[in-house]
Write a protein that holds these residues in place. Structure first.
Motif, short mmCIF file in Angstrom:
data_model
loop_
_atom_site.label_atom_id
_atom_site.label_comp_id
_atom_site.label_asym_id
_atom_site.label_seq_id
_atom_site.Cartn_x
_atom_site.Cartn_y
_atom_site.Cartn_z
N ALA A 1 0.93 -1.63 0.07
CA ALA A 1 0.16 0.40 0.17
C ALA A 1 0.98 0.90 0.01
CB ALA A 1 -0.60 -0.23 0.95
N GLY A 2 0.92 1.99 -1.42
CA GLY A 2 1.54 3.57 -0.73
C GLY A 2 2.65 3.16 -1.70
N ALA A 3 3.64 2.52 -2.07
CA ALA A 3 4.05 1.98 -3.26
C ALA A 3 4.73 1.49 -4.77
CB ALA A 3 4.92 0.85 -2.36
N ALA A 4 4.84 2.53 -4.88
CA ALA A 4 4.57 3.00 -6.90
C ALA A 4 5.79 1.86 -6.88
CB ALA A 4 4.02 3.17 -6.94
N ASP A 5 6.09 1.23 -6.91
CA ASP A 5 7.37 0.51 -8.01
C ASP A 5 7.71 -0.79 -7.52
OD1 ASP A 5 10.14 -0.01 -8.82
OD2 ASP A 5 11.40 0.93 -7.24
N PRO A 6 7.02 -1.45 -8.33
CA PRO A 6 7.08 -3.18 -8.39
C PRO A 6 8.64 -3.75 -8.63
CG PRO A 6 5.33 -2.52 -10.23
CD PRO A 6 6.53 -1.16 -9.52
N VAL A 7 9.45 -3.00 -8.97
CA VAL A 7 10.43 -3.33 -9.34
C VAL A 7 10.97 -3.07 -8.31
CG1 VAL A 7 13.11 -3.31 -10.46
CG2 VAL A 7 11.01 -3.21 -11.87
N GLY A 8 11.19 -2.38 -7.15
CA GLY A 8 11.96 -2.18 -5.82
C GLY A 8 11.61 -3.08 -5.20
N ARG A 9 10.11 -3.50 -5.25
CA ARG A 9 9.70 -4.79 -4.39
C ARG A 9 9.83 -6.17 -4.78
NH1 ARG A 9 7.62 -7.67 -0.72
NH2 ARG A 9 5.70 -8.59 -0.46
N ALA A 10 10.20 -6.51 -5.67
CA ALA A 10 10.44 -7.74 -6.00
C ALA A 10 11.96 -7.69 -5.51
CB ALA A 10 10.46 -7.93 -7.97
N ASP A 11 12.72 -6.50 -6.10
CA ASP A 11 14.43 -6.94 -5.89
C ASP A 11 14.79 -6.63 -3.92
OD1 ASP A 11 15.16 -6.39 -8.05
OD2 ASP A 11 15.12 -4.06 -8.46
N ALA A 12 13.52 -6.16 -3.16
CA ALA A 12 13.96 -6.36 -2.06
C ALA A 12 13.34 -8.18 -1.66
CB ALA A 12 12.35 -5.14 -1.35
N VAL A 13 12.43 -8.48 -1.87
CA VAL A 13 12.45 -10.28 -1.77
C VAL A 13 14.18 -10.57 -1.69
CG1 VAL A 13 11.09 -12.13 -2.49
CG2 VAL A 13 10.39 -9.76 -2.15
N VAL A 14 14.65 -10.34 -2.92
CA VAL A 14 15.95 -11.14 -3.82
C VAL A 14 16.72 -10.82 -1.83
CG1 VAL A 14 17.74 -11.24 -5.29
CG2 VAL A 14 14.95 -10.91 -6.25
N ASP A 15 16.74 -9.65 -1.89
CA ASP A 15 17.49 -9.48 -1.28
C ASP A 15 17.71 -9.75 0.11
OD1 ASP A 15 18.90 -7.88 -2.80
OD2 ASP A 15 17.57 -5.95 -2.44
N ALA A 16 16.50 -9.92 0.63
CA ALA A 16 16.13 -10.41 2.21
C ALA A 16 15.61 -12.28 2.26
CB ALA A 16 14.63 -9.81 1.91
N VAL A 17 16.31 -12.42 1.41
CA VAL A 17 16.37 -13.96 1.09
C VAL A 17 17.57 -14.26 1.90
CG1 VAL A 17 14.55 -14.83 -0.53
CG2 VAL A 17 16.66 -14.52 -0.96
N ARG A 18 17.61 -15.53 3.08
CA ARG A 18 19.14 -16.12 3.70
C ARG A 18 19.06 -17.36 3.13
NH1 ARG A 18 19.37 -11.80 3.25
NH2 ARG A 18 19.52 -9.60 4.97
N LEU A 19 18.52 -18.33 2.21
CA LEU A 19 18.88 -19.97 1.99
C LEU A 19 18.98 -19.47 0.78
CD1 LEU A 19 19.34 -22.56 2.90
CD2 LEU A 19 17.06 -23.25 3.63
N TRP A 20 17.59 -19.26 0.22
CA TRP A 20 18.11 -19.53 -1.31
C TRP A 20 19.34 -18.35 -1.61
CZ3 TRP A 20 13.53 -20.98 -4.86
CH2 TRP A 20 12.91 -21.67 -3.93
N LEU A 21 19.64 -18.86 -2.89
CA LEU A 21 21.04 -18.02 -3.42
C LEU A 21 20.05 -17.01 -5.04
CD1 LEU A 21 23.44 -20.66 -3.88
CD2 LEU A 21 23.73 -18.40 -2.65
N PRO A 22 20.62 -15.84 -4.73
CA PRO A 22 20.00 -15.04 -5.51
C PRO A 22 21.55 -14.95 -6.78
CG PRO A 22 21.03 -13.16 -3.60
CD PRO A 22 20.95 -15.29 -3.42
N ALA A 23 20.96 -15.63 -7.72
CA ALA A 23 21.64 -16.28 -9.58
C ALA A 23 20.92 -16.52 -9.72
CB ALA A 23 22.46 -17.85 -8.51
#
Length: 406
Positions: free
Chosen positions: A333-355
């Motif tokens: 709510a109140g956020a208009a940046d879907p790219v930033g939202r998706a990137d935040a999920v990638v940044d927040a994982v600890r077991l899954w590997l960003p690759a």
């Protein structure tokens, strides 16, 4: 070159058994159960060179044979496809596999079949590097590119008119669209159009396109077949001996050859494919089910979901639904940046590997449109998840916390 002259009939064996048993040395008292790694660039040779003779390792290499035999046996499946024999039931031509230095080397070999000024029918969504190469070939050699929704059978059939080559991905990368393989490959054969199916996502355990009439099957061996994120290889498989000879000549003349040790690693990885893929598919289906109910998820794509557009088709023609998931996080709510939202999920994982790769024992994820060459019709916030073999509860816990992170 067969390395296993003594084995049960392939048609009597499950693919899970073939993946373990094919490509073994001949049985001998005190002999090896695994092939060795012959490290040769040159072989003793005199006189006129025969087609089956080892003379120089760029043309043929005994380090490749065990892996090629095993992959050919897996894709062949012991069953004749529509291209084999005649209407009266002629003899089946056995499949032949060719290993390449990379998946892109295999793609380049396939595209070399196009004549100058020819026409290529290809999916609108497919491996992005392959699409870049297709555009370069179009610009340099006057090849017409006809993009289609590979799940739209009527559109694919219509695009085959006057075409020279059909490239199919099913499921597609990264949108997971599922093609009607019997229909589109049958239409290509009827139209006299060569067909190539990229089987990287499904693997030979999930589907065998040769049985549906494909002329060539393509693999990025780097992914599920090798399975440990430690080699870069590709492969092509065909039942057409003349076509195999053409592709082999391309490999030789363009130097698209694999190193002996890399191929040995790929064969070692192949031995556990059935176990790895079974686990990864099961976990992917469970994760997709949970993600579809998650309050922070807007959309999930996985053919196992009953509501997925490819579900019925995948259920009818595949053995399982694969281990790749597409996810779009829900906008806050109140956020208009879907790219930033998706990137935040990638940044927040600890077991899954960003690759950027997939098909390894480790689970990976990435936002696909971070690559500038990805198709513009792929949503900017789409996350591609490659499910590995970790405990599914651990994978879920990590995804759940990443999706809920403020």
């Amino acid at each position: 070159m067969s390395t296993t002259p003594e084995h049960p009939e392939r048609s009597a064996l499950s693919p899970a058994t073939i993946v373990v048993s094919a490509g073994r040395p001949a049985r001998a008292q005190g002999g090896h159960i695994n092939p060795s790694v012959p490290m040769n660039s040159t072989y003793v040779s005199r006189g006129v060179v025969t087609p089956d003779e080892l003379s120089y390792a760029r043309g043929d290499n005994d380090a490749w044979h065990p892996f090629e035999e095993a992959l050919a046996a897996l894709e062949d499946g012991g069953t004749a496809g529509p291209a084999d024999g005649d209407a009266a039931g002629g003899a089946q031509q056995p499949a032949e596999a060719l290993v390449f230095s990379s998946g892109m080397a295999a793609v380049a070999a396939v595209f070399s079949l196009l004549p100058d000024g020819g026409t290529l029918v290809l999916p609108r969504h497919a491996y992005q590097a392959g699409m870049v190469l297709a555009r370069q070939i179009s610009e340099r050699h006057g090849v017409t590119l006809r993009y289609v929704d590979i799940a739209d059978t009527d559109a694919v059939v219509a695009a085959l008119d006057g075409a020279d080559l059909l490239l199919v991905e099913s499921p597609t990368n990264p949108m997971l669209e599922v093609a009607d393989l019997p229909a589109v490959l049958g239409a290509a054969r009827a139209a006299g159009v060569r067909s190539v199916v990229d089987n990287t996502f499904a693997t030979p355990l999930g589907q065998r396109p040769l049985e549906h009439g494909a002329d060539v099957v393509l693999h990025s061996v780097t992914k599920y077949l090798a399975g440990h994120s430690d080699v870069v290889l590709g492969a092509l498989v065909t039942r057409d001996a003349d076509l195999a000879a053409t592709l082999r000549e391309h490999r030789t003349l363009h130097g698209a050859i694999a190193g002996p040790f890399e191929v040995w690693l790929a064969l070692r990885g192949l031995r556990t494919l059935a176990l790895r893929f079974e686990r990864a598919q099961a976990s992917a289906a469970e994760l997709a089910r949970r993600l579809a109910e998650h309050p922070e998820v807007a959309e999930v794509r996985h053919p196992s979901l009953p509501g997925d557009p490819g579900h019925a088709r995948a259920k009818a023609q595949m053995n399982g639904f694969g281990a790749i998931i597409g996810v779009r996080p829900k906008a806050r709510a109140g956020a208009a940046d879907p790219v930033g939202r998706a990137d935040a999920v990638v940044d927040a994982v600890r077991l899954w590997l960003p690759a950027t790769s997939l098909g390894g024992v480790e689970s990976m994820l990435e936002r696909r449109r971070r690559w500038g060459t990805e198709a513009q019709t792929v949503p900017e916030d789409l996350l591609r998840l490659s499910v590995g073999i970790e405990d599914v509860e651990d994978l879920w816990s990590d995804l759940d916390q990443a999706l809920r992170t403020p």
